[in-house]
Enzyme design. Structure first.
Site, PDB file in Angstrom:
ATOM      1  N   GLY A 164     110.164 111.007  63.344  1.00 19.61           N
ATOM      2  CA  GLY A 164     110.069 111.641  64.488  1.00 19.61           C
ATOM      3  C   GLY A 164     110.169 110.639  65.788  1.00 19.61           C
ATOM      4  O   GLY A 164     109.879 109.638  65.668  1.00 19.61           O
ATOM      5  N   LYS A 182     114.592 114.490  58.498  1.00 18.67           N
ATOM      6  CA  LYS A 182     115.136 115.104  57.233  1.00 18.67           C
ATOM      7  C   LYS A 182     116.261 114.416  56.734  1.00 18.67           C
ATOM      8  O   LYS A 182     116.748 113.472  57.426  1.00 18.67           O
ATOM      9  CB  LYS A 182     115.606 116.757  57.746  1.00 18.67           C
ATOM     10  N   GLY A 218     107.359 107.000  56.576  1.00 14.52           N
ATOM     11  CA  GLY A 218     108.535 107.558  55.580  1.00 14.52           C
ATOM     12  C   GLY A 218     109.624 106.811  55.633  1.00 14.52           C
ATOM     13  O   GLY A 218     110.360 106.428  54.769  1.00 14.52           O
ATOM     14  N   ILE A 227     103.396 107.772  67.048  1.00 16.39           N
ATOM     15  CA  ILE A 227     102.527 108.195  68.041  1.00 16.39           C
ATOM     16  C   ILE A 227     101.219 108.303  67.507  1.00 16.39           C
ATOM     17  O   ILE A 227     100.084 108.031  68.029  1.00 16.39           O
ATOM     18  CB  ILE A 227     102.766 109.266  68.792  1.00 16.39           C
ATOM     19  N   ASP A 228     100.950 108.494  66.108  1.00 15.73           N
ATOM     20  CA  ASP A 228      99.603 108.496  65.454  1.00 15.73           C
ATOM     21  C   ASP A 228      98.744 107.391  65.309  1.00 15.73           C
ATOM     22  O   ASP A 228      97.621 107.284  65.184  1.00 15.73           O
ATOM     23  CB  ASP A 228      99.891 109.212  64.084  1.00 15.73           C
ATOM     24  N   ARG A 254      84.348 128.478  80.939  1.00 16.83           N
ATOM     25  CA  ARG A 254      84.690 128.687  79.307  1.00 16.83           C
ATOM     26  C   ARG A 254      84.642 127.432  78.340  1.00 16.83           C
ATOM     27  O   ARG A 254      84.532 126.190  78.884  1.00 16.83           O
ATOM     28  CB  ARG A 254      86.250 128.996  79.364  1.00 16.83           C
ATOM     29  N   ARG A 256      98.037 113.803  62.089  1.00 17.79           N
ATOM     30  CA  ARG A 256      98.051 114.405  60.560  1.00 17.79           C
ATOM     31  C   ARG A 256      97.054 113.682  59.679  1.00 17.79           C
ATOM     32  O   ARG A 256      96.221 114.513  59.186  1.00 17.79           O
ATOM     33  CB  ARG A 256      99.340 113.916  59.984  1.00 17.79           C
ATOM     34  N   ARG A 282      89.280 129.621  75.088  1.00 15.83           N
ATOM     35  CA  ARG A 282      90.705 129.480  75.036  1.00 15.83           C
ATOM     36  C   ARG A 282      91.085 128.060  74.293  1.00 15.83           C
ATOM     37  O   ARG A 282      90.485 127.228  74.050  1.00 15.83           O
ATOM     38  CB  ARG A 282      91.234 129.252  76.452  1.00 15.83           C
ATOM     39  N   HIS A 293     104.074 118.884  70.960  1.00 15.64           N
ATOM     40  CA  HIS A 293     105.336 117.933  71.046  1.00 15.64           C
ATOM     41  C   HIS A 293     105.254 117.285  72.578  1.00 15.64           C
ATOM     42  O   HIS A 293     106.066 116.212  72.743  1.00 15.64           O
ATOM     43  CB  HIS A 293     106.517 118.416  70.652  1.00 15.64           C
TER      44      HIS A 293
HETATM   45  O1  F6P Z   1     103.819 111.622  62.586  1.00 18.54           O
HETATM   46  C1  F6P Z   1     103.972 111.981  63.951  1.00 18.54           C
HETATM   47  C2  F6P Z   1     103.628 113.529  64.291  1.00 18.54           C
HETATM   48  O2  F6P Z   1     103.688 113.525  65.509  1.00 18.54           O
HETATM   49  C3  F6P Z   1     102.370 114.205  63.549  1.00 18.54           C
HETATM   50  O3  F6P Z   1     101.409 113.810  64.332  1.00 18.54           O
HETATM   51  C4  F6P Z   1     103.132 115.470  63.578  1.00 18.54           C
HETATM   52  O4  F6P Z   1     102.355 116.191  62.779  1.00 18.54           O
HETATM   53  C5  F6P Z   1     104.380 115.366  63.403  1.00 18.54           C
HETATM   54  O5  F6P Z   1     104.891 114.118  63.911  1.00 18.54           O
HETATM   55  C6  F6P Z   1     105.241 116.658  63.785  1.00 18.54           C
HETATM   56  O6  F6P Z   1     106.690 116.410  63.486  1.00 18.54           O
HETATM   57  P1  F6P Z   1     107.870 117.423  63.854  1.00 18.54           P
HETATM   58  O7  F6P Z   1     107.345 118.561  64.236  1.00 18.54           O
HETATM   59  O8  F6P Z   1     108.829 116.592  64.569  1.00 18.54           O
HETATM   60  O9  F6P Z   1     108.449 117.501  62.280  1.00 18.54           O
END
Ligand code: F6P
Length: 363
Positions: free
Chosen positions: A16, A80, A122, A144-145, A180, A189, A281, A287
Site C-alpha cells: 500500500g 498484489k 508483506g 501508515i499503521d 448527534r 488492521r 452518523r 483511503h
Molecule cells: O496496511 C495499511 C492499510 O492502510 C490498512 O490499515 C488497510 O486495511 C489496508 O492498508 C488497505 O489496503 P488496500 O485497500 O490498499 O488494499
C-alpha cells in the site's frame, strides 16, 4: 562527488502507498548521486522485475525535483501480484522459483549492485525471501499503521494521524450542531495507533482499538451518560480491526472475492441508535488517510530513511532494514523485523493518558 566506483542501484516501492514514499526516493537519489551512483526505479513494486529487461525508469534530478512534498509514489506500487508472500491470517507463502529466477536475471542484466525495497510487513517478507535467494537487498519499512516492531516509527503514520485529526475537528462542529453521535472509522488492521493518536488529538470521547476488546453496552453507556450530562454530541473513533469482547471482527467480501476489514463503524452506529435512541452518523475515512501530502515529520523521516538505505548499500550491508530508534536512523536484520507487529500495549502511558482525560476504551 566522492571517489567511489560508478554503481547502479535499483529501488522499488511495494505494498500500500503512503505519504513520504517520494521523500525516500528523493533521499535515495540525492545521496546516491553524491556517490556518483545511478539509481534505477522499478515500476509497480517487485512486479517491475518481471518484464523483459525490467520495467524501469531512471531516477534523475529532474524527475525527483519537487516530489518530496507529494504523496503516493512516482514509481507506482501494488499489494498484489507474483511476489505476494503473505496470505490470509498472516501466513507466509513462498514466492515461486520461476518468479525468483526471472527477477534475478533482470537484476543481473541491469547490473544492479544493490536493490532498495521500500514496503511494509508483506514486502519485507518478500525482500527477505529474495535476500536468501542471493539478491543484494536492503529494506526500508513503510506503513501508515505504524505497526512494525522493528522501528519506533514509520513515515506515513504522522500524515495519517493528521488526516484523522483534521476530520475530527470538522466532524465535531456538525455533530454538536445536530446533537448527534458520530462514529469515525479509521485504518489499523492489527494495531490501534492511528485511532489512539487521532482520537486523542481529535478530542474523541471513545476510542476503540484491536488491542482492547470493547463492549457495545459500555459504548452505549458513554453516549447515554454524556447526553444526561448535557453534552450535545459524542465522538467515537474506531480502528477497522477493533474487536468486541466476544472476539467478533468485521470483514466484507469484495466483488473479486477478497476479504477486507470493514463494517465495524456501521455496526457500532446502528447499535448506539438502537440502544440509546441518539441519532448517530458513521464516517469511514478509508483511503483519505493514505492519500495527500506528507507532513513535515514524514518528509524528514522519508529523506533520512532514503539516505540511510544508500549508506547501507555503500557498506554492502545486505539483508538489513532501516530502523528508527531513539531519534536515530539505524538498521536491523530484515529477518528480525518481519512479522513482529508492534501493538498498542493496553496499559501503556498513552492509553493511561487518554483514560485520565476521560476517554473510554469501551472496556
Ligand atoms: O496496511 C495499511 C492499510 O492502510 C490498512 O490499515 C488497510 O486495511 C489496508 O492498508 C488497505 O489496503 P488496500 O485497500 O490498499 O488494499
Amino acid at each position: 562527488m566522492a571517489d567511489y566506483p560508478v554503481k547502479r542501484i535499483g529501488v522499488l516501492t511495494s505494498g500500500g502507498d503512503c505519504p513520504g514514499l517520494n521523500a525516500v526516493l528523493r533521499g535515495i537519489f540525492c545521496s546516491a548521486e553524491e556517490l556518483g551512483w545511478e539509481v534505477l526505479g522499478f515500476r509497480d513494486g517487485f512486479e517491475g522485475m518481471l518484464a523483459d529487461g525490467g520495467d524501469t525508469m531512471p531516477l534523475t534530478r529532474e524527475n525527483t525535483a519537487g516530489i518530496m512534498q507529494i504523496g503516493g509514489t512516482i514509481l507506482g506500487t501494488t499489494n498484489k501480484g507474483h511476489f505476494t508472500s503473505k496470505v490470509a491470517g498472516g501466513e507466509k507463502a513462498r514466492i515461486p522459483e520461476e518468479v525468483i529466477a526471472k527477477a534475478s536475471r533482470t537484476c543481473r542484466d541491469l547490473d544492479l549492485s544493490a536493490i532498495i525495497a521500500i514496503g511494509g510487513d508483506g514486502s519485507m517478507s518478500t525482500a527477505l525471501q529474495l535476500y536468501r535467494a542471493g539478491f543484494p537487498i536492503i529494506g526500508v519499512p513503510k506503513t501508515i499503521d505504524n505497526d512494525l516492531e522493528a522501528t519506533a516509527m514509520t513515515f506515513g503514520f504522522d500524515s495519517a494521524v493528521a488526516c484523522v485529526t483534521d476530520a475530527m475537528d470538522r466532524l465535531h462542529t456538525t455533530a454538536a450542531s445536530h446533537k448527534r453521535a458520530i462514529v469515525v472509522q479509521v485504518m489499523g488492521r492489527h494495531a490501534g495507533w492511528i485511532a489512539l493518536w487521532g482520537g486523542l488529538a481529535g478530542a474523541a470521547d471513545v476510542i476503540l482499538i484491536p488491542e482492547i476488546p470493547f463492549s457495545l453496552e459500555k459504548v452505549a453507556e458513554v453516549v447515554q451518560r454524556r447526553d444526561e450530562q448535557g453534552y450535545k454530541s459524542t465522538m467515537i473513533v474506531v480502528a477497522e480491526g477493533a474487536r468486541t469482547q466476544h472476539g467478533q471482527q468485521f470483514r466484507k467480501q469484495s466483488a473479486s472475492g477478497e476479504w477486507r476489514l470493514g463494517g465495524v463503524g456501521e455496526m457500532i452506529g446502528h447499535e448506539i441508535e438502537a440502544r440509546t435512541g441518539k441519532e448517530t452518523r458513521v464516517c469511514v475515512l478509508g483511503h483519505l488517510q493514505r492519500g495527500g501530502d506528507p507532513t513535515t515529520l514524514d518528509r524528514i523521516l522519508g529523506i533520512r530513511f532514503g539516505v540511510k538505505a544508500v549508506h547501507l548499500a555503500r557498506e554492502e550491508k545486505f539483508g538489513a532494514m532501516v530502523s528508527y530508534q531513539n531519534y536515530e536512523v539505524l538498521d536491523v536484520p530484515i529477518a528480525e523485523a518481519v512479522h513482529r507487529l508492534k501493538k498498542v500495549p493496553p496499559s501503556s502511558q498513552l492509553v493511561e493518558t487518554a483514560r485520565a482525560v476521560g476517554i473510554s476504551f469501551g472496556d
